[in-house]
Design an enzyme around this catalytic site. Structure first.
Site, PDB file in Angstrom:
ATOM      1  N   HIS A  83       3.951   3.781   6.554  1.00 17.22           N
ATOM      2  CA  HIS A  83       2.866   3.742   5.577  1.00 17.22           C
ATOM      3  C   HIS A  83       1.733   4.714   5.919  1.00 17.22           C
ATOM      4  O   HIS A  83       0.555   4.324   5.906  1.00 17.22           O
ATOM      5  CB  HIS A  83       2.289   2.322   5.493  1.00 17.22           C
ATOM      6  CG  HIS A  83       3.217   1.299   4.963  1.00 17.22           C
ATOM      7  ND1 HIS A  83       2.968  -0.065   5.035  1.00 17.22           N
ATOM      8  CD2 HIS A  83       4.407   1.408   4.318  1.00 17.22           C
ATOM      9  CE1 HIS A  83       3.956  -0.733   4.485  1.00 17.22           C
ATOM     10  NE2 HIS A  83       4.854   0.139   4.048  1.00 17.22           N
ATOM     11  N   PRO A  84       1.999   5.977   6.230  1.00 17.19           N
ATOM     12  CA  PRO A  84       0.893   6.883   6.575  1.00 17.19           C
ATOM     13  C   PRO A  84       0.001   7.174   5.368  1.00 17.19           C
ATOM     14  O   PRO A  84       0.478   7.395   4.263  1.00 17.19           O
ATOM     15  CB  PRO A  84       1.618   8.149   7.047  1.00 17.19           C
ATOM     16  CG  PRO A  84       2.930   8.123   6.335  1.00 17.19           C
ATOM     17  CD  PRO A  84       3.303   6.668   6.260  1.00 17.19           C
TER      18      PRO A  84
END
Length: 546
Positions: free
Chosen positions: A482-483
């Protein structure tokens, strides 16, 4: 020399880019170009939900990045898959559909991102989704993205249904409330989760949702296997894009706006290659500085996963059901009814709860799966031939911050990813608390009789001992993929983009993807990225009319 000219150029056909291409090309007067570095989404494994294990390492449709050695994870590098095909990461992700909490977006607005409060973004979530439960104040029923329930796709008596039911029952016995909609009025509790999987049991990527029906629009051009080398600026305005395709570089002009939607890794990389970023860093690579923007690539945030793995009794796991002739009935069910094992997303149930003292809203997410792999235990790729479960914990509001930097002045070269995991002490404390909650749930009578052996943390590890549990986390923690945050919006002049996603100091250029998030949302990031695409399209068209 400019080869062609368009009104709008969208860079990246991912979760936000496909939305923008659809909305901007709806007016036949607008010529729109969508650029995607990867190939078309023709792989069958993209569209079969359980095929995500096949696309996880497929470098034809996956950038397959890795971080730099992480100092707080015993110097380990962490694998970062990112989608490189039509649909982007929505074509390779776990398909979980979670928006986050209203407070996440209210915090954005309070920090200077005017127009991004929960009340502002909810209409775009509703616009984008076709929710299985029908329309309501919180849900849309006629949007592009199909959202269905895991419980409805898994027949009673199947290993997935039995295992998930046992996990949910144990959570309820431990005092957790039942939650039938994690995108509803409250996020707290335990329950089955929703996925971006359609009623036929097929993965619903943003390419499927937003591009399939408009492929024939004469004013929309979709170029795949088109690597963006840089955005060309002149007199402080973005005017063209240099694109490597078919063995040559073409310069494509733009009379309106260029929208960068290449994701939290590639959007800052492309900006820096275009001379927009930290000036001193760009000079190190011989890149002429077009705009000194020191926050490009900074503010990197990501959710971490720490796995809890058990061997369980037969009948409560589908580990062995994916091999040889045992897979045949699942294939028949899939193609006949669009249900069953092959419609499995990354997890079947979630828990949202509080781990740190004083948390006003859930700060922890736990995902349950009726399968396990050796990678979850030792980090070594491999299938488990015995039945197993996995539950993975994540702290939703990490304080650790990392950065994206260049490793070469070349678009095909992977950038340097410094996630800087566990650099803030609260991130570690929350993970430890969440793992102990899993231990409590697994000690309940509803589950204990199903368990055979704890594999991770290994049975020899005392989860009540802070030192032993910390060592386990540092040795095995991984990314939740989930960057966000590397082109963050804000009110200050040092923010990369303003509240309308315009790149500060550069006309005709916006960023619209998860990289613009000032802070990470409390949940999965695909649904918010789609929302960002919807809202960005409206802002582009509104500003054009003005």
């Amino acid at each position: 020399m400019v080869a062609e000219t368009f009104d709008f150029i969208v860079i990246g056909a991912g979760s936000a880019g496909c939305v923008l291409a659809n909305r901007l090309s709806a007016d036949p007067r607008h010529r729109v170009l969508l650029l995607e570095a990867g190939p078309r989404d023709t792989s069958m494994w993209i569209h079969i939900p359980a095929g995500m294990q096949r696309v996880f390492l497929d470098t034809r449709i996956n950038w397959a990045y890795s971080t730099e050695p992480e100092p707080n994870l015993n110097g380990r590098t962490v694998y970062w898959p990112r989608g490189k095909t039509l649909g982007g990461s929505s074509a390779i992700n776990g398909m979980a559909y979670v928006r986050g909490q209203p407070e996440d977006y209210d915090q954005w607005a309070q920090s200077g991102a005017k127009g991004w409060s929960w009340d502002d973004v909810l209409p775009y979530f509703r616009r984008s989704e076709s929710y299985w439960g029908g329309a309501s104040r919180l849900h849309g029923s006629d949007g592009n993205v199909r959202v269905t329930s895991t419980a409805h796709r898994q027949p009673p008596g199947s290993s997935i249904h039995r295992a998930t039911r046992a996990f949910i029952d144990a959570g309820l016995a431990a005092g957790l409330p039942l939650n039938t909609d994690f995108n509803g009025a409250k996020q707290d509790g335990i329950g089955w989760i929703d996925h971006t999987i359609d009623n036929r049991g097929r993965r619903h990527t943003t390419a499927t949702a937003y591009l399939r029906s408009i492929d024939a629009r004469p004013n929309l051009s979709i170029w795949t296997e088109a690597m963006v080398e840089r955005i060309v600026t002149e007199s402080g305005r973005a005017i063209a894009v240099d694109v490597a395709r078919d063995g040559q570089t073409k310069r494509v002009g733009c009379t309106g706006e260029i929208i960068l939607s290449a994701g939290a890794v590639n959007s800052p990389q492309i900006l820096m290659l275009s001379g927009i970023g930290p000036g001193e860093h760009l000079k190190e690579w011989g890149i002429e500085v077009a705009r000194h923007s020191p926050r490009v690539g900074q503010n990197l945030q990501d959710h971490m996963y720490v796995h809890w793995v058990h061997e369980v009794k037969p009948g409560f796991s589908f580990n062995a059901e994916t091999r040889g002739v045992r897979l045949l009935p699942h294939i028949l069910r899939y193609y006949a009814r669009g249900s069953g094992l092959l419609t499995t997303g990354s997890s079947s149930a979630y828990i949202f709860c509080r781990s740190l003292p004083g948390a006003d809203t859930p700060d922890t997410q736990i995902g349950f799966r009726a399968y396990s792999t050796e990678a979850m235990v030792s980090g070594t790729p491999g299938d488990h031939t015995f039945p197993g479960w996995s539950a993975s914990v994540s702290y939703l509001r990490p304080k650790s911050r990392g950065q994206i930097r260049l490793k070469a002045a070349a678009p095909a070269a992977a950038p340097a990813i410094h996630a800087n995991y566990l650099s803030h002490h609260s991130d570690l404390a929350a993970l430890m608390s969440a793992l102990r909650l899993v231990d409590t749930i697994y000690a309940s009578p509803q589950i204990r009789e199903v368990l055979v052996k704890r594999l991770a943390p290994a049975e020899g590890i005392d989860v009540g001992d802070d030192g032993e549990l910390e060592a386990y986390i540092r040795g095995c923690a991984n990314t939740m993929y989930h960057p966000v945050g590397t082109c963050a919006m804000g009110a200050g002049e040092d923010a990369v983009v303003d509240e309308r996603l315009r790149v500060r100091g550069v006309g005709g250029l916006r960023v619209a993807d998860a990289s613009i998030m000032p802070t990470i949302v409390s949940g999965n990031t695909n649904a918010p990225a789609i929302m960002i695409g919807e809202k960005a399209a409206d802002m582009v068209l509104q500003d054009m009319r003005r």
